[in-house]
Design an enzyme around this catalytic site. Structure first.
Site: not given
Length: 377
Positions: A29-30, A33
């Site tokens: 997820h990170e 980003h």
């Protein structure tokens, strides 16, 4: 407090699988980003798995601090100009930036780039799920057991509709049925809605209309859930369920379909909870996820990765909720900015973030309460 003793005695077997599953999901997820931010030329101050005090870390050649933190219930990417891990802008820092720093500031990037960076986290979660399922379909295959009815439960919707043992379900509402699992999945999300089943019986095709009923069930690990039930069973022989291995293209398509099914099923459950048709006891927090991770780990690494894929979809969806503090809340602010032609006022954003924080804490508290009730029941 027998439940505390029981949970404590098994804590070691829960913690490692829990950290493994959650670590994969958070990292992906990170990383979503991070990668899109770097592609857009945004300076990244920190990439953290976990919150709180840093346990270990290092700085890369771009000046990003990569770290592992003490509380492993999330993570964050901190951009230049962020006040905190939730990407709330630090107005004082932004005002003091020089021209070079402003060019690499997340908050001063064009609207579409900011939206892409924020959306990349949940999108990465869905990509992870598709990748895991695709690999499974290439290695282990997907179930292709014919939808043959072996038994009909008395006083069930199937019995009322006229199903008989030996019937072969070939379509539901006109959509072709590929396997018995297709029937199970369609029925699970259709409680209270009439379905038209096309069945083959004695060389003839019949149409039977049945309305699945909502029942409270438990999974193999004792966790409660609500699901639509038709009342038919298919016996599995000693050879088990037949499976079909797929090539790369077919596996990716099947992986995307599997991810879409889990997404729609999760949305159905969440909307059902808010509408009152589903029990809120199904919401679980970190304790239940840890317990489930330990139980699934006992089935093997493949089952643990499958759990990671399903949880990745759930976390992707949760982050897309239009709640400030979550990715969906940021996207909501950007949508408003795009419509208005200018951002919301600082005060409106600050109030939104405070409300969002309260909602997130309330949801976490409620889920943890459910966990404790589940353990003590």
């Amino acid at each position: 407090m027998d439940w505390i003793t029981s949970f404590g005695a098994n804590a070691a077997s829960y913690i490692l699988p829990f950290l493994f599953v959650l670590g994969i999901i958070i990292f992906v997820h990170e990383m979503g980003h991070f990668l899109v931010a770097r592609w857009c030329g945004v300076a990244v101050d920190a990439f953290s798995i976990g919150f709180g005090p840093e346990l270990l870390g290092w700085v890369d050649r771009h000046g990003t601090r990569w770290k592992l933190s003490a509380i492993p219930l999330g993570g964050y990417v901190k951009f230049a100009g962020d006040e905190n891990a939730a990407s709330v802008p630090d107005r004082a820092v932004l005002a003091a930036m020089n021209e070079e720093e402003r060019r690499t500031s997340f908050f001063l990037k064009p609207l579409w780039q900011r939206a892409a960076i924020v959306a990349a986290g949940p999108v990465a979660n869905f990509i992870l799920a598709i990748a895991i399922f695709s690999i499974f379909f290439m290695i282990s295959g997907r179930p292709v057991a014919d939808a043959v009815v072996s038994a009909v439960e008395p006083d069930s919707p199937a019995a009322a509709a006229g199903f008989e043992p030996g019937d072969v379900i070939v379509a539901i509402d006109g959509d072709k049925v590929r396997s018995f699992s297709t029937v199970q999945r369609t029925v699970a999300s259709a409680a209270g809605s009439p379905l038209t089943f096309t069945v083959e019986r004695g060389g003839e095709r019949l149409e039977l209309v049945a309305t699945p009923e909502l029942r409270e069930l438990t999974d193999p690990f004792g966790n409660p859930y609500s699901s639509g039930v038709l009342g038919v069973r298919r016996e599995v022989g000693a050879e088990g369920i037949p499976r079909e291995r797929l090539g790369p293209i077919g596996a990716i398509g099947a992986g995307a379909a599997e991810t879409w099914y889990i997404t729609t099923r999760t949305v159905d459950v969440v909307t059902g909870i808010f509408s009152g048709t589903q029990s809120a006891s199904q919401l679980g927090g970190p304790i239940r996820v840890a317990q489930l991770s330990g139980e699934v780990a006992g089935l093997g690494i493949a089952a643990l990765f499958s759990l990671a894929a399903m949880l990745s979809v759930s976390i992707g969806l949760i982050n897309l909720l239009p709640v400030p503090m979550l990715d969906g809340g940021h996207l909501l602010f950007y949508l408003i900015e795009g419509v208005r032609g200018r951002p919301l006022s600082e005060r409106a954003q600050d109030v939104g973030f405070r409300i969002g924080l309260a909602l997130v804490l309330l949801l976490m508290g409620f889920a943890t309460f459910n966990d404790i009730v589940h353990l003590t029941s």
